[in-house]
Design a protein around this motif. Sequence first.
Motif, short mmCIF file in Angstrom:
data_model
loop_
_atom_site.label_atom_id
_atom_site.label_comp_id
_atom_site.label_asym_id
_atom_site.label_seq_id
_atom_site.Cartn_x
_atom_site.Cartn_y
_atom_site.Cartn_z
N LYS A 112 1.81 -0.63 -3.81
CA LYS A 112 0.99 -1.71 -3.26
C LYS A 112 -0.40 -1.21 -2.91
O LYS A 112 -1.40 -1.87 -3.19
N SER A 113 -0.47 -0.03 -2.33
CA SER A 113 -1.76 0.56 -1.96
C SER A 113 -2.61 0.84 -3.19
O SER A 113 -3.82 0.59 -3.20
N THR A 114 -1.98 1.35 -4.25
CA THR A 114 -2.68 1.63 -5.49
C THR A 114 -3.23 0.35 -6.11
O THR A 114 -4.39 0.30 -6.56
N VAL A 115 -2.43 -0.69 -6.14
CA VAL A 115 -2.85 -1.97 -6.70
C VAL A 115 -4.01 -2.54 -5.89
O VAL A 115 -5.00 -3.01 -6.46
N GLU A 116 -3.90 -2.46 -4.56
CA GLU A 116 -4.99 -2.98 -3.72
C GLU A 116 -6.27 -2.19 -3.92
O GLU A 116 -7.36 -2.76 -3.95
N SER A 117 -6.16 -0.87 -4.09
CA SER A 117 -7.35 -0.04 -4.33
C SER A 117 -8.02 -0.40 -5.64
O SER A 117 -9.25 -0.50 -5.72
N SER A 126 12.44 4.42 -0.78
CA SER A 126 12.15 3.25 -1.62
C SER A 126 11.00 2.44 -1.03
O SER A 126 10.10 2.01 -1.76
N ALA A 127 11.04 2.24 0.28
CA ALA A 127 9.96 1.50 0.94
C ALA A 127 8.65 2.27 0.84
O ALA A 127 7.59 1.68 0.62
N GLU A 128 8.72 3.58 0.98
CA GLU A 128 7.53 4.43 0.84
C GLU A 128 6.92 4.30 -0.55
O GLU A 128 5.71 4.17 -0.72
#
Length: 107
Positions: free
Chosen positions: A94-99, A86-88
């Motif tokens: 989060k990484s996708t949104v930041e990208s 779940s954390a992964e």
Amino acid sequence: MINQSVFTPIFNTYFFGMHSLLSGATWAEAKQRVIDTVPVSWKNSWKVWPIVTAFSFTFIQPQYRNVFAGVIAIGWQTYLSWLNKSAEAMEAVKSTVESKQEEENTV
């Protein structure tokens, strides 16, 4: 109580940190995984293990306590694995949104 206070945070830090590192995460990503998961798992361990221990010492014959605790531990390890995944997944989102935000800022 000492087990929950001392051993659980150490074990869970190792569990989540090593899962991250062995999956190819960086040290920073592994640290973030530990920060995201250890407090939650530690809090939930206080909800499970004292009850399991009390039940075991009250109702389970001494020769069967290890088997009983082992069966509960299988469920607990499954929960820890689920929490890790779940954390992964949250980190990936989060990484996708930041990208995407970085792409929008460069355009």
